[in-house]
Design an enzyme around this catalytic site. Structure first.
Site, short mmCIF file in Angstrom:
data_model
loop_
_atom_site.label_atom_id
_atom_site.label_comp_id
_atom_site.label_asym_id
_atom_site.label_seq_id
_atom_site.Cartn_x
_atom_site.Cartn_y
_atom_site.Cartn_z
CG HIS A 1 -5.50 -6.34 -0.24
ND1 HIS A 1 -6.56 -6.88 0.64
CD2 HIS A 1 -5.53 -7.30 -1.37
CE1 HIS A 1 -7.00 -7.82 0.05
NE2 HIS A 1 -6.62 -7.81 -1.41
CE1 TYR B 1 -9.36 -3.58 -0.13
CE2 TYR B 1 -8.43 -1.51 -1.23
CZ TYR B 1 -8.01 -2.60 -0.37
OH TYR B 1 -6.57 -3.08 0.02
CG ASN C 1 -3.74 -2.46 6.46
OD1 ASN C 1 -3.73 -2.03 5.44
ND2 ASN C 1 -4.56 -3.22 6.79
CD GLU D 1 -8.30 -9.22 -3.82
OE1 GLU D 1 -7.30 -9.57 -3.71
OE2 GLU D 1 -9.44 -9.27 -2.46
CE LYS E 1 -3.87 -2.09 2.08
NZ LYS E 1 -4.93 -2.15 3.35
P1 CMP Z 1 -7.19 -4.65 3.30
O1 CMP Z 1 -6.78 -6.08 3.83
O2 CMP Z 1 -6.63 -3.75 2.54
O3 CMP Z 1 -9.32 -4.98 3.48
C1 CMP Z 1 -9.71 -3.63 3.43
C2 CMP Z 1 -8.97 -2.63 4.55
O4 CMP Z 1 -9.87 -1.35 5.28
C3 CMP Z 1 -8.18 -2.70 5.38
O5 CMP Z 1 -7.50 -4.65 4.97
C4 CMP Z 1 -7.81 -1.79 6.11
O6 CMP Z 1 -6.30 -1.22 5.91
C5 CMP Z 1 -9.34 -0.88 6.17
N1 CMP Z 1 -10.20 -0.67 7.25
C6 CMP Z 1 -10.17 0.10 7.75
N2 CMP Z 1 -10.63 -0.25 8.95
C7 CMP Z 1 -11.05 -1.20 9.25
C8 CMP Z 1 -12.40 -1.48 9.59
N3 CMP Z 1 -12.52 -1.85 10.70
N4 CMP Z 1 -12.41 -2.91 9.21
C9 CMP Z 1 -11.87 -4.13 8.64
N5 CMP Z 1 -10.61 -2.93 7.16
C10 CMP Z 1 -10.35 -2.05 7.88
#
Ligand code: CMP
Length: 137
Positions: A115, A49, A112, A126, A9
């Protein structure tokens, strides 16, 4: 052999840890079958998403994912989906086990670092979203 999709990311790309993250994959039995750096458009991020479109964090997620370039990678190996998820650690870096990518490189649940596909079925969707068949080998 299984395939999964990884996205490094914008936060991790900006930090200059693309190589360190790709090394985690290669050092743990996952082969890089395809990879590219790209800037997502808003439509790209919203489409990728779409499953989260009703969640309260959707707009922040999309804004974040288009805030800078990402690196999308097809990983291949035995149990690639689960192996990659183990290497990533919990979605919230505060809950991620020591030594995982998110514990080492991520700031918070939005920024974070990575993904990873959550199932083999979603991985296939994906991967198709980002790569043509001839780009994967
Ligand atoms: P990712 O695995 O990319 O999938 C969706 C993303 O939404 C997740 O990682 C997080 O970076 C983001 N996100 C933000 N808030 C939340 C939440 N409460 N629960 C899950 N994903 C979240």
């Amino acid at each position: 052999m299984e395939q999964t999709l990884s996205i490094i990311k914008p936060d991790a790309v900006a930090k200059g840890v693309i190589g360190k993250i790709l090394d985690r994959f290669e050092s743990n039995g996952l082969k890089i079958a395809a990879t590219k750096k790209m800037q997502l458009s808003r439509v790209d991020a919203e489409t990728f998403y779409a499953i989260h479109s009703e969640r309260p964090f959707f707009k922040d997620l999309v804004d974040f994912m288009i805030s800078g370039p990402v690196v999308v990678t097809v990983l291949e190996g035995e149990n690639a989906v689960a192996t990659n998820r183990d290497l990533m650690g919990a979605t919230n870096p505060k809950e991620a086990e020591a030594g995982t990518i998110r514990a080492d490189f991520a700031e918070n649940i939005d920024a974070n670092a990575v993904h990873g596909s959550d199932s083999a079925e979603n991985a296939a969707i994906e991967i198709k979203f980002f790569f043509a068949g001839r780009e994967i080998s």
